[in-house]
Design a protein around this motif. Structure first.
Motif, PDB file in Angstrom:
ATOM      1  N   GLN A  27       0.834  -1.206   0.000  1.00  0.00           N
ATOM      2  CA  GLN A  27       0.000   0.000   0.000  1.00  0.00           C
ATOM      3  C   GLN A  27       0.871   1.260   0.000  1.00  0.00           C
ATOM      4  O   GLN A  27       0.535   2.250  -0.657  1.00  0.00           O
ATOM      5  CB  GLN A  27      -0.933  -0.007   1.208  1.00  0.00           C
ATOM      6  N   GLN A  28       1.974   1.218   0.713  1.00  0.00           N
ATOM      7  CA  GLN A  28       2.881   2.367   0.745  1.00  0.00           C
ATOM      8  C   GLN A  28       3.538   2.579  -0.623  1.00  0.00           C
ATOM      9  O   GLN A  28       3.696   3.722  -1.065  1.00  0.00           O
ATOM     10  CB  GLN A  28       3.934   2.176   1.840  1.00  0.00           C
ATOM     11  N   VAL A  29       3.900   1.496  -1.287  1.00  0.00           N
ATOM     12  CA  VAL A  29       4.464   1.608  -2.643  1.00  0.00           C
ATOM     13  C   VAL A  29       3.417   2.208  -3.583  1.00  0.00           C
ATOM     14  O   VAL A  29       3.742   3.055  -4.427  1.00  0.00           O
ATOM     15  CB  VAL A  29       4.980   0.243  -3.145  1.00  0.00           C
ATOM     16  N   GLU A  30       2.164   1.817  -3.422  1.00  0.00           N
ATOM     17  CA  GLU A  30       1.084   2.386  -4.240  1.00  0.00           C
ATOM     18  C   GLU A  30       0.956   3.889  -3.976  1.00  0.00           C
ATOM     19  O   GLU A  30       0.740   4.676  -4.904  1.00  0.00           O
ATOM     20  CB  GLU A  30      -0.242   1.670  -3.958  1.00  0.00           C
ATOM     21  N   ALA A  31       1.090   4.305  -2.723  1.00  0.00           N
ATOM     22  CA  ALA A  31       1.038   5.736  -2.400  1.00  0.00           C
ATOM     23  C   ALA A  31       2.197   6.479  -3.054  1.00  0.00           C
ATOM     24  O   ALA A  31       2.021   7.590  -3.576  1.00  0.00           O
ATOM     25  CB  ALA A  31       1.062   5.937  -0.881  1.00  0.00           C
ATOM     26  N   ILE A  32       3.366   5.880  -3.059  1.00  0.00           N
ATOM     27  CA  ILE A  32       4.524   6.484  -3.734  1.00  0.00           C
ATOM     28  C   ILE A  32       4.232   6.596  -5.229  1.00  0.00           C
ATOM     29  O   ILE A  32       4.529   7.619  -5.856  1.00  0.00           O
ATOM     30  CB  ILE A  32       5.804   5.672  -3.456  1.00  0.00           C
ATOM     31  N   ASP A  33       3.630   5.578  -5.792  1.00  0.00           N
ATOM     32  CA  ASP A  33       3.285   5.587  -7.208  1.00  0.00           C
ATOM     33  C   ASP A  33       2.315   6.719  -7.557  1.00  0.00           C
ATOM     34  O   ASP A  33       2.461   7.381  -8.581  1.00  0.00           O
ATOM     35  CB  ASP A  33       2.670   4.237  -7.587  1.00  0.00           C
ATOM     36  N   GLN A 121       8.217   6.316 -11.349  1.00  0.00           N
ATOM     37  CA  GLN A 121       7.974   5.157 -12.203  1.00  0.00           C
ATOM     38  C   GLN A 121       9.093   4.138 -12.014  1.00  0.00           C
ATOM     39  O   GLN A 121       8.838   2.946 -11.823  1.00  0.00           O
ATOM     40  CB  GLN A 121       7.883   5.588 -13.670  1.00  0.00           C
ATOM     41  N   ARG A 122      10.328   4.606 -12.038  1.00  0.00           N
ATOM     42  CA  ARG A 122      11.473   3.701 -11.840  1.00  0.00           C
ATOM     43  C   ARG A 122      11.509   3.170 -10.410  1.00  0.00           C
ATOM     44  O   ARG A 122      11.750   1.982 -10.187  1.00  0.00           O
ATOM     45  CB  ARG A 122      12.782   4.425 -12.158  1.00  0.00           C
ATOM     46  N   TRP A 123      11.285   4.044  -9.441  1.00  0.00           N
ATOM     47  CA  TRP A 123      11.362   3.668  -8.027  1.00  0.00           C
ATOM     48  C   TRP A 123      10.314   2.622  -7.689  1.00  0.00           C
ATOM     49  O   TRP A 123      10.596   1.647  -6.992  1.00  0.00           O
ATOM     50  CB  TRP A 123      11.197   4.927  -7.196  1.00  0.00           C
ATOM     51  N   VAL A 124       9.097   2.798  -8.191  1.00  0.00           N
ATOM     52  CA  VAL A 124       8.024   1.850  -7.902  1.00  0.00           C
ATOM     53  C   VAL A 124       8.324   0.491  -8.517  1.00  0.00           C
ATOM     54  O   VAL A 124       8.074  -0.545  -7.886  1.00  0.00           O
ATOM     55  CB  VAL A 124       6.661   2.415  -8.360  1.00  0.00           C
ATOM     56  N   VAL A 125       8.879   0.453  -9.716  1.00  0.00           N
ATOM     57  CA  VAL A 125       9.264  -0.834 -10.307  1.00  0.00           C
ATOM     58  C   VAL A 125      10.304  -1.513  -9.412  1.00  0.00           C
ATOM     59  O   VAL A 125      10.201  -2.713  -9.113  1.00  0.00           O
ATOM     60  CB  VAL A 125       9.800  -0.653 -11.751  1.00  0.00           C
ATOM     61  N   LEU A 126      11.274  -0.750  -8.952  1.00  0.00           N
ATOM     62  CA  LEU A 126      12.301  -1.286  -8.065  1.00  0.00           C
ATOM     63  C   LEU A 126      11.683  -1.801  -6.763  1.00  0.00           C
ATOM     64  O   LEU A 126      11.918  -2.939  -6.347  1.00  0.00           O
ATOM     65  CB  LEU A 126      13.342  -0.202  -7.769  1.00  0.00           C
ATOM     66  N   LEU A 127      10.866  -0.965  -6.126  1.00  0.00           N
ATOM     67  CA  LEU A 127      10.268  -1.325  -4.835  1.00  0.00           C
ATOM     68  C   LEU A 127       9.311  -2.511  -4.956  1.00  0.00           C
ATOM     69  O   LEU A 127       9.241  -3.358  -4.064  1.00  0.00           O
ATOM     70  CB  LEU A 127       9.524  -0.125  -4.228  1.00  0.00           C
ATOM     71  N   SER A 128       8.581  -2.578  -6.054  1.00  0.00           N
ATOM     72  CA  SER A 128       7.604  -3.656  -6.249  1.00  0.00           C
ATOM     73  C   SER A 128       8.274  -5.017  -6.395  1.00  0.00           C
ATOM     74  O   SER A 128       7.644  -6.053  -6.155  1.00  0.00           O
ATOM     75  CB  SER A 128       6.736  -3.371  -7.470  1.00  0.00           C
ATOM     76  N   LEU A 150      14.979  -0.972   4.552  1.00  0.00           N
ATOM     77  CA  LEU A 150      14.198  -0.482   3.420  1.00  0.00           C
ATOM     78  C   LEU A 150      12.699  -0.546   3.697  1.00  0.00           C
ATOM     79  O   LEU A 150      11.949   0.293   3.189  1.00  0.00           O
ATOM     80  CB  LEU A 150      14.547  -1.245   2.147  1.00  0.00           C
ATOM     81  N   SER A 151      12.257  -1.481   4.503  1.00  0.00           N
ATOM     82  CA  SER A 151      10.830  -1.518   4.843  1.00  0.00           C
ATOM     83  C   SER A 151      10.412  -0.216   5.520  1.00  0.00           C
ATOM     84  O   SER A 151       9.312   0.291   5.274  1.00  0.00           O
ATOM     85  CB  SER A 151      10.525  -2.708   5.757  1.00  0.00           C
ATOM     86  N   GLU A 152      11.274   0.355   6.338  1.00  0.00           N
ATOM     87  CA  GLU A 152      10.971   1.635   6.987  1.00  0.00           C
ATOM     88  C   GLU A 152      11.143   2.797   6.013  1.00  0.00           C
ATOM     89  O   GLU A 152      10.377   3.761   6.051  1.00  0.00           O
ATOM     90  CB  GLU A 152      11.866   1.834   8.203  1.00  0.00           C
ATOM     91  N   VAL A 153      12.125   2.714   5.149  1.00  0.00           N
ATOM     92  CA  VAL A 153      12.362   3.768   4.156  1.00  0.00           C
ATOM     93  C   VAL A 153      11.118   3.938   3.288  1.00  0.00           C
ATOM     94  O   VAL A 153      10.676   5.064   3.027  1.00  0.00           O
ATOM     95  CB  VAL A 153      13.603   3.443   3.290  1.00  0.00           C
ATOM     96  N   ILE A 154      10.539   2.838   2.849  1.00  0.00           N
ATOM     97  CA  ILE A 154       9.338   2.907   2.011  1.00  0.00           C
ATOM     98  C   ILE A 154       8.213   3.627   2.757  1.00  0.00           C
ATOM     99  O   ILE A 154       7.579   4.532   2.214  1.00  0.00           O
ATOM    100  CB  ILE A 154       8.909   1.491   1.567  1.00  0.00           C
ATOM    101  N   GLY A 155       7.986   3.240   3.987  1.00  0.00           N
ATOM    102  CA  GLY A 155       6.951   3.900   4.781  1.00  0.00           C
ATOM    103  C   GLY A 155       7.237   5.363   5.002  1.00  0.00           C
ATOM    104  O   GLY A 155       6.342   6.212   4.929  1.00  0.00           O
ATOM    105  N   SER A 156       8.485   5.675   5.236  1.00  0.00           N
ATOM    106  CA  SER A 156       8.880   7.065   5.482  1.00  0.00           C
ATOM    107  C   SER A 156       8.609   7.945   4.269  1.00  0.00           C
ATOM    108  O   SER A 156       8.115   9.070   4.399  1.00  0.00           O
ATOM    109  CB  SER A 156      10.371   7.096   5.849  1.00  0.00           C
ATOM    110  N   TYR A 157       8.904   7.435   3.073  1.00  0.00           N
ATOM    111  CA  TYR A 157       8.701   8.255   1.881  1.00  0.00           C
ATOM    112  C   TYR A 157       7.257   8.250   1.403  1.00  0.00           C
ATOM    113  O   TYR A 157       6.820   9.223   0.784  1.00  0.00           O
ATOM    114  CB  TYR A 157       9.714   7.902   0.791  1.00  0.00           C
ATOM    115  N   ALA A 158       6.509   7.214   1.699  1.00  0.00           N
ATOM    116  CA  ALA A 158       5.059   7.276   1.455  1.00  0.00           C
ATOM    117  C   ALA A 158       4.480   8.367   2.353  1.00  0.00           C
ATOM    118  O   ALA A 158       3.680   9.204   1.910  1.00  0.00           O
ATOM    119  CB  ALA A 158       4.410   5.928   1.736  1.00  0.00           C
ATOM    120  N   TRP A 159       4.905   8.370   3.621  1.00  0.00           N
ATOM    121  CA  TRP A 159       4.473   9.413   4.559  1.00  0.00           C
ATOM    122  C   TRP A 159       4.938  10.780   4.072  1.00  0.00           C
ATOM    123  O   TRP A 159       4.158  11.738   4.067  1.00  0.00           O
ATOM    124  CB  TRP A 159       5.032   9.131   5.963  1.00  0.00           C
TER     125      TRP A 159
END
Length: 184
Positions: A27-33, A121-128, A150-159
């Motif tokens: 869900q956080q990756v989707e928010a980044i997207d 676009q690139r980051w989400v492909v990487l994270l996914s 990285l699990s926290e990094v994803i949440g931090s940047y979605a936030w």
């Protein structure tokens, strides 16, 4: 006037170290997207009067904020790749407040919106594509003096994206700019 803490942290502060499930990370990756799309829809047609309005007293202008999000997320993308390719690398902090004063922070926001769309676009492909094991990879942040998974990094940047989106959205609401995204 709203409480300054609400203006500074419209969605609250990020909870570092909070465990998250794989589903929450998706869900956080989707928010980044979605962030570049949401931000562009909100401010993409705003004129200089709106873009040069601070989102709160003593805060950055919308223009500076959009450029900051691009700067910050560029750094986050690079840090993610470093964590995936090196063993707990020490990242380079930067003075975001000083970056917001540099001459490129006065540019039109279109280049930063384009950067965000393409970078995300690139980051989400990487994270996914990250596995559970990948999500445990870390980098060392010398300011906080800790290794960050990285699990926290994803949440931090979605936030982070939603935090700044809400700064701008709530400014628009307060000023009656939500009826149209075009400059009056």
């Amino acid at each position: 006037m709203e409480d300054i803490e609400i203006l500074r942290y419209p969605i609250g502060k990020f909870d570092h170290g909070k465990p998250v499930s794989f589903e929450e990370i998706k869900q956080q990756v989707e928010a980044i997207d979605q962030l570049p799309i949401k931000l562009t829809e909100l401010v993409g047609k705003w004129g200089d009067d709106r873009l040069d309005t601070p989102y709160r007293p003593g805060g950055w202008t919308v223009r500076q904020l959009v450029h900051h999000v691009a700067d910050s997320h560029i750094n986050a993308y690079v840090r993610t790749k470093l964590a995936l390719t090196e063993d707990n690398p020490t990242i380079k902090p930067y003075e975001e407040g000083e970056w917001a004063k540099l001459p490129d922070s006065t540019l039109d926001i279109a280049p930063s919106l384009v950067i965000l769309r393409n970078l995300h676009q690139r980051w989400v492909v990487l994270l996914s594509g990250l596995t559970h094991e990948d999500l445990q990879r870390t980098y060392y942040h010398p300011d906080s003096k800790r290794s960050v998974p990285l699990s926290e990094v994803i949440g931090s940047y979605a936030w982070h994206g939603e935090h700044h989106y809400q700064h701008v959205y709530r400014l628009a609401v307060r000023n009656g700019w939500t009826e149209t995204n075009e400059q009056d």
